[in-house]
Design a protein around this motif. Structure first.
Motif, PDB file in Angstrom:
ATOM      1  N   VAL A   1       0.849  -1.187   0.000  1.00 31.50           N
ATOM      2  CA  VAL A   1       0.000   0.000   0.000  1.00 31.50           C
ATOM      3  C   VAL A   1       0.887   1.240   0.000  1.00 31.50           C
ATOM      4  N   GLN A   2       0.611   2.145  -0.907  1.00 32.42           N
ATOM      5  CA  GLN A   2       1.332   3.416  -0.937  1.00 32.42           C
ATOM      6  C   GLN A   2       0.352   4.543  -0.687  1.00 32.42           C
ATOM      7  N   LEU A   3       0.767   5.481   0.158  1.00 31.51           N
ATOM      8  CA  LEU A   3      -0.092   6.594   0.547  1.00 31.51           C
ATOM      9  C   LEU A   3       0.570   7.908   0.148  1.00 31.51           C
ATOM     10  N   GLN A   4      -0.205   8.805  -0.436  1.00 31.52           N
ATOM     11  CA  GLN A   4       0.312  10.090  -0.883  1.00 31.52           C
ATOM     12  C   GLN A   4      -0.549  11.202  -0.301  1.00 31.52           C
ATOM     13  N   ALA A   5       0.022  11.933   0.652  1.00 32.29           N
ATOM     14  CA  ALA A   5      -0.698  13.034   1.287  1.00 32.29           C
ATOM     15  C   ALA A   5      -0.458  14.333   0.532  1.00 32.29           C
ATOM     16  N   SER A   6      -1.471  15.194   0.526  1.00 30.74           N
ATOM     17  CA  SER A   6      -1.353  16.493  -0.126  1.00 30.74           C
ATOM     18  C   SER A   6      -2.305  17.473   0.533  1.00 30.74           C
ATOM     19  N   GLY A   7      -2.152  18.755   0.165  1.00 34.52           N
ATOM     20  CA  GLY A   7      -3.083  19.764   0.648  1.00 34.52           C
ATOM     21  C   GLY A   7      -2.545  20.682   1.716  1.00 34.52           C
ATOM     22  N   GLY A   8      -1.330  20.425   2.186  1.00 28.54           N
ATOM     23  CA  GLY A   8      -0.757  21.292   3.193  1.00 28.54           C
ATOM     24  C   GLY A   8      -0.407  22.659   2.621  1.00 28.54           C
ATOM     25  N   GLY A   9      -0.072  23.581   3.517  1.00 30.87           N
ATOM     26  CA  GLY A   9       0.294  24.911   3.070  1.00 30.87           C
ATOM     27  C   GLY A   9       0.331  25.880   4.226  1.00 30.87           C
ATOM     28  N   LEU A  10       0.408  27.162   3.871  1.00 31.59           N
ATOM     29  CA  LEU A  10       0.440  28.237   4.861  1.00 31.59           C
ATOM     30  C   LEU A  10      -0.943  28.876   4.952  1.00 31.59           C
ATOM     31  N   VAL A  11      -1.440  28.999   6.171  1.00 36.32           N
ATOM     32  CA  VAL A  11      -2.765  29.584   6.374  1.00 36.32           C
ATOM     33  C   VAL A  11      -2.735  30.435   7.639  1.00 36.32           C
ATOM     34  N   GLN A  12      -3.563  31.460   7.669  1.00 31.95           N
ATOM     35  CA  GLN A  12      -3.649  32.292   8.868  1.00 31.95           C
ATOM     36  C   GLN A  12      -4.487  31.605   9.938  1.00 31.95           C
ATOM     37  N   ALA A  13      -4.222  31.958  11.153  1.00 33.74           N
ATOM     38  CA  ALA A  13      -5.016  31.438  12.253  1.00 33.74           C
ATOM     39  C   ALA A  13      -6.490  31.761  12.025  1.00 33.74           C
ATOM     40  N   GLY A  14      -7.334  30.763  12.294  1.00 34.97           N
ATOM     41  CA  GLY A  14      -8.760  30.900  12.045  1.00 34.97           C
ATOM     42  C   GLY A  14      -9.187  30.406  10.681  1.00 34.97           C
ATOM     43  N   GLY A  15      -8.226  30.135   9.826  1.00 33.00           N
ATOM     44  CA  GLY A  15      -8.533  29.681   8.481  1.00 33.00           C
ATOM     45  C   GLY A  15      -8.752  28.183   8.407  1.00 33.00           C
ATOM     46  N   SER A  16      -8.880  27.695   7.171  1.00 27.67           N
ATOM     47  CA  SER A  16      -9.180  26.286   6.927  1.00 27.67           C
ATOM     48  C   SER A  16      -8.263  25.696   5.866  1.00 27.67           C
ATOM     49  N   LEU A  17      -8.074  24.409   5.958  1.00 29.12           N
ATOM     50  CA  LEU A  17      -7.363  23.636   4.940  1.00 29.12           C
ATOM     51  C   LEU A  17      -8.003  22.267   4.866  1.00 29.12           C
ATOM     52  N   ARG A  18      -7.910  21.643   3.706  1.00 28.56           N
ATOM     53  CA  ARG A  18      -8.348  20.256   3.572  1.00 28.56           C
ATOM     54  C   ARG A  18      -7.186  19.425   3.067  1.00 28.56           C
ATOM     55  N   LEU A  19      -6.807  18.442   3.847  1.00 31.38           N
ATOM     56  CA  LEU A  19      -5.773  17.506   3.444  1.00 31.38           C
ATOM     57  C   LEU A  19      -6.419  16.304   2.760  1.00 31.38           C
ATOM     58  N   SER A  20      -5.697  15.754   1.800  1.00 26.25           N
ATOM     59  CA  SER A  20      -6.133  14.540   1.123  1.00 26.25           C
ATOM     60  C   SER A  20      -5.026  13.504   1.200  1.00 26.25           C
TER      61      SER A  20
END
Length: 122
Positions: A1-20
């Protein structure tokens, strides 16, 4: 099984991100999936996990009510929706897969992705 994470980055406090996290192979629905994170100088810690079918979820107290884990078995993908981000959420986030019974325990995981960096600026 190989897993590939993505979606990280720089965001301000209070903001949102979605990782996949995309998984290879045809057996995705046979294992529970989890997200862990590791901040500089700290141990890797449990964030969230979801059961094989997606019906049961687990969260660390520090993210409960702010993060949501979900999975799409048809797309071999698990997600981590992160809202109301705080500076203390800054870390490298890892997805992982387990066939074992306690998906909140780091040692129970069989496969790990490479990690994606989330930086929350205050």
């Amino acid at each position: 099984v190989q897993l590939q994470a993505s979606g990280g980055g720089l965001v301000q406090a209070g903001g949102s991100l979605r990782l996949s996290c995309a998984a290879s192979g045809r057996t995705f629905s046979t294992y529970a999936m989890g997200w862990f994170r590791q901040a500089p100088g700290k141990e890797r810690e449990f964030v969230a996990a979801v059961s094989r079918g997606g019906g049961i979820t687990y969260y660390a107290d520090s993210v409960k009510g702010r993060f949501t884990i979900s999975r799409d078995n048809a797309k071999n993908t698990v997600y981590l929706q992160m809202n109301s981000l705080k500076s203390e959420d800054t870390a490298v986030y890892y997805c992982a897969a387990t066939f074992n019974s306690d998906p909140t325990k780091r040692g129970e995981y069989d496969y790990w992705g490479q990690g994606t960096l989330v930086t929350v600026s205050s």
